[in-house]
Design an enzyme around this catalytic site. Structure first.
Site, PDB file in Angstrom:
ATOM      1  N   GLY A 165       0.800  -1.209  -0.195  1.00  0.00           N
ATOM      2  CA  GLY A 165      -0.050  -0.129   0.231  1.00  0.00           C
ATOM      3  C   GLY A 165       0.837   1.130  -0.007  1.00  0.00           C
ATOM      4  O   GLY A 165       0.389   2.126  -0.578  1.00  0.00           O
ATOM      5  N   SER A 166       2.055   1.048   0.630  1.00  0.00           N
ATOM      6  CA  SER A 166       2.933   2.399   0.660  1.00  0.00           C
ATOM      7  C   SER A 166       3.300   2.979  -0.809  1.00  0.00           C
ATOM      8  O   SER A 166       3.049   3.912  -0.998  1.00  0.00           O
ATOM      9  CB  SER A 166       4.383   2.097   1.259  1.00  0.00           C
ATOM     10  OG  SER A 166       4.153   1.899   2.805  1.00  0.00           O
TER      11      SER A 166
ATOM     12  N   TYR B 234      -2.262   7.199   8.178  1.00  0.00           N
ATOM     13  CA  TYR B 234      -1.289   6.353   7.844  1.00  0.00           C
ATOM     14  C   TYR B 234      -1.334   5.696   6.513  1.00  0.00           C
ATOM     15  O   TYR B 234      -2.351   5.395   6.066  1.00  0.00           O
ATOM     16  CB  TYR B 234      -1.057   5.043   8.744  1.00  0.00           C
ATOM     17  CG  TYR B 234       0.379   4.237   8.249  1.00  0.00           C
ATOM     18  CD1 TYR B 234       1.429   4.399   8.985  1.00  0.00           C
ATOM     19  CD2 TYR B 234       0.409   3.267   7.413  1.00  0.00           C
ATOM     20  CE1 TYR B 234       2.642   3.973   8.959  1.00  0.00           C
ATOM     21  CE2 TYR B 234       1.474   2.672   7.018  1.00  0.00           C
ATOM     22  CZ  TYR B 234       2.653   2.837   7.837  1.00  0.00           C
ATOM     23  OH  TYR B 234       3.810   2.280   7.258  1.00  0.00           O
TER      24      TYR B 234
ATOM     25  N   ASP C 107      -8.042   5.512   0.715  1.00  0.00           N
ATOM     26  CA  ASP C 107      -7.012   4.552   0.925  1.00  0.00           C
ATOM     27  C   ASP C 107      -7.696   3.400   1.708  1.00  0.00           C
ATOM     28  O   ASP C 107      -8.180   3.381   2.903  1.00  0.00           O
ATOM     29  CB  ASP C 107      -5.993   5.151   1.899  1.00  0.00           C
ATOM     30  CG  ASP C 107      -4.961   4.191   2.473  1.00  0.00           C
ATOM     31  OD1 ASP C 107      -4.991   2.965   2.113  1.00  0.00           O
ATOM     32  OD2 ASP C 107      -3.746   4.772   2.788  1.00  0.00           O
ATOM     33  N   GLU C 108      -7.947   2.458   1.036  1.00  0.00           N
ATOM     34  CA  GLU C 108      -8.686   1.166   1.146  1.00  0.00           C
ATOM     35  C   GLU C 108      -7.500   0.057   1.819  1.00  0.00           C
ATOM     36  O   GLU C 108      -8.034  -1.400   1.776  1.00  0.00           O
ATOM     37  CB  GLU C 108      -9.673   0.640   0.244  1.00  0.00           C
ATOM     38  CG  GLU C 108     -10.623   1.432  -0.006  1.00  0.00           C
ATOM     39  CD  GLU C 108     -12.073   1.175   0.587  1.00  0.00           C
ATOM     40  OE1 GLU C 108     -12.207   0.055   0.814  1.00  0.00           O
ATOM     41  OE2 GLU C 108     -12.807   2.260   0.941  1.00  0.00           O
TER      42      GLU C 108
ATOM     43  N   LYS D 221      -5.938  -1.142   4.192  1.00  0.00           N
ATOM     44  CA  LYS D 221      -6.229  -1.730   5.408  1.00  0.00           C
ATOM     45  C   LYS D 221      -7.535  -2.397   6.013  1.00  0.00           C
ATOM     46  O   LYS D 221      -7.776  -3.382   6.319  1.00  0.00           O
ATOM     47  CB  LYS D 221      -5.763  -1.074   6.731  1.00  0.00           C
ATOM     48  CG  LYS D 221      -5.429  -1.858   8.024  1.00  0.00           C
ATOM     49  CD  LYS D 221      -4.653  -1.239   8.802  1.00  0.00           C
ATOM     50  CE  LYS D 221      -4.255  -1.894  10.064  1.00  0.00           C
ATOM     51  NZ  LYS D 221      -3.443  -1.157  11.164  1.00  0.00           N
TER      52      LYS D 221
ATOM     53  N   THR E   7      10.921  -3.431 -10.633  1.00  0.00           N
ATOM     54  CA  THR E   7      10.994  -4.723 -11.840  1.00  0.00           C
ATOM     55  C   THR E   7      10.067  -5.663 -11.605  1.00  0.00           C
ATOM     56  O   THR E   7       9.387  -6.265 -12.660  1.00  0.00           O
ATOM     57  CB  THR E   7      12.472  -5.159 -11.448  1.00  0.00           C
ATOM     58  OG1 THR E   7      13.302  -4.124 -11.798  1.00  0.00           O
ATOM     59  CG2 THR E   7      12.858  -6.420 -12.493  1.00  0.00           C
TER      60      THR E   7
END
Length: 442
Positions: free
Chosen positions: A109-110, A136, A236-237, A239, A293
């Protein structure tokens, strides 16, 4: 004899550790984990929701086995393969939206959030990101620099981020949650009107900031403001999405269609996979500006397809809703003094909240004052581990309860019993400060 935990301490970098107790695991099945001695542990975290289908799910095993056996290369950087294209098509079919859209694939997710934020800046020519306190969104790059939780921990914020308060019904800023929401939205309108905002990023449930569930309608009003000012809303889903909140998507609770949606954790079934779904005009440019990659590799994307198919075909959002209601009902019985300890735990539970199987239990120094009790949270999760359950705390004092979506009713009842006793025992001093001290947590 050196333990597995001691071996880890000698070789694994501390920068990637967040430890709450000396957890050693060698096997997982369903909602259960097993340590080297064969001790069974009830998993109430699902690896911070990444193991949403539990451990060793047949659909994941089959997908990995097939993909490894016939994998055409190891990424989608300079070639295409059926599972990356297929997973993108699956996501476009499952995520509501209109117009020409694209899917980005990453490892976590980051990176999904980081790429989306940078793409929004590029597309608009604007720099400012509007985010929320205690949020977060990631542990790298721009996603980290606009995460309120990371800033709280001492990390440098992006110079162009503006943080808004997140509405907390238990602790409204103005003494009333309705007026608090009005105040937050007024501030958002003021900032949006500056015409400097590249995007607004929001968690539909504030997860690591304390499992805070916003009031009904908050996201819808926020989305309307973004539309009014032509600013993309990024949901932002990572979590709390993909069935966990009792719906396929957490944002669906307010009936909105975000401009961009990011996914991670559960979508990979325990493997490194993330995704973002959004407008082609944003995610297509600049070309070759987000290269990894092995992103979109045939093994992870095959698992991603299996995860999505299982969530939908097995009705796991509905299962999460039913199991979550049972779990919260049991915890509220404890809060109301109807637990096995007949009231001791109740004195220190300030709130039980959640949607589906995204549940927060807030521990306080005294229920009337609602003073957060981080030390108690540390001792409770440690004691729960001793009693046979794995869970962690967020926001300093909130037990985050996010078991696999396949948890059974018997396991739900077992979870309530363990948590009741863990809180009672921690209050009684069964766990000492010295025992907990080596495991700093957040």
């Amino acid at each position: 004899m050196t333990t597995l935990y001691e071996r880890d301490a000698a070789v694994i970098a501390g920068v990637e550790k967040l430890r709450f107790f000396p957890l050693e695991v060698v096997e997982g099945r369903g909602s259960l984990l097993y340590d080297p001695d064969g001790r069974e542990l009830l998993d109430l975290s699902a690896t911070w929701t990444a193991s949403g289908l539990g451990h060793g799910h047949p659909a994941v095993v089959e997908a990995v086995t097939r993909a490894v056996r016939t994998a055409p290369g190891s990424g989608g950087l300079s070639a295409v393969h059926p599972d990356s294209v297929g997973l993108a098509e699956d996501l476009l079919a499952l995520v509501p939206g209109s117009g020409e859209r694209r899917v980005y694939f990453g490892h976590a997710g980051s990176d999904a959030n980081d790429v989306v934020l940078r793409a929004c800046r590029n597309a608009s020519g604007r720099r400012t990101v509007l985010a929320f306190e205690h949020s977060y969104h990631g542990g790298v790059g721009l996603a980290m620099a606009v995460s309120g939780q990371q800033v709280d921990a001492g990390h440098e914020p992006d110079p162009d981020v503006v943080f808004l308060p997140y509405p907390n019904p238990l602790r409204p800023r103005t003494g009333d949650i309705d007026s608090t929401v009005d105040e937050i939205l007024a501030r958002a309108r003021e900032v949006l009107a500056t015409d400097t905002i590249a995007c607004l990023i929001v968690e539909p449930i504030l997860s690591d900031g304390g499992l805070v569930v916003p009031p009904d309608g908050f996201l819808a009003r926020l989305h309307a403001l973004c539309r009014e000012h032509g600013v993309p809303l990024v949901c932002d889903e990572v979590k709390v999405g993909l069935g966990r909140p009792g719906l396929l998507h957490a944002f669906a609770h307010d009936g909105i269609e975000p401009d961009i949606v990011t996914f991670g954790k559960a979508i990979g079934g325990g493997l490194p996979l993330s995704a973002a779904v959004g407008p082609a005009a944003i995610l297509d440019n600049p070309p070759a500006s987000a290269l990894l990659t092995t992103a979109g590799n045939p093994i992870c994307t095959a698992v991603g397809r299996a995860v999505l198919r299982t969530i939908v075909e097995d009705g796991l959002p509905e299962r999460a809703r039913i199991a979550g209601e049972r779990l919260m009902a049991g915890l509220r019985d404890v809060q109301d003094g109807r637990g096995a300890d007949r009231g001791r735990s109740a004195e220190r539970i300030g709130d039980v909240r959640g949607r589906g199987l995204a549940i927060g239990l807030e521990l306080v120094a005294g229920r009337d004052g609602l003073e957060p009790d981080r030390e108690l949270a540390q001792r409770v999760v440690y004691r729960a581990w001793q009693l046979g359950a794995v869970l962690y705390y967020v926001g300093g004092n909130v037990l985050e309860i996010t078991p696999p979506l396949i948890i059974t009713d018997d396991e739900v009842d077992r979870a309530v019993a363990i948590l009741d006793r863990a809180i009672s025992d921690a209050i009684a001093g069964v766990v000492t400060k010295e025992e907990v001290a080596p495991y700093v947590g957040w």
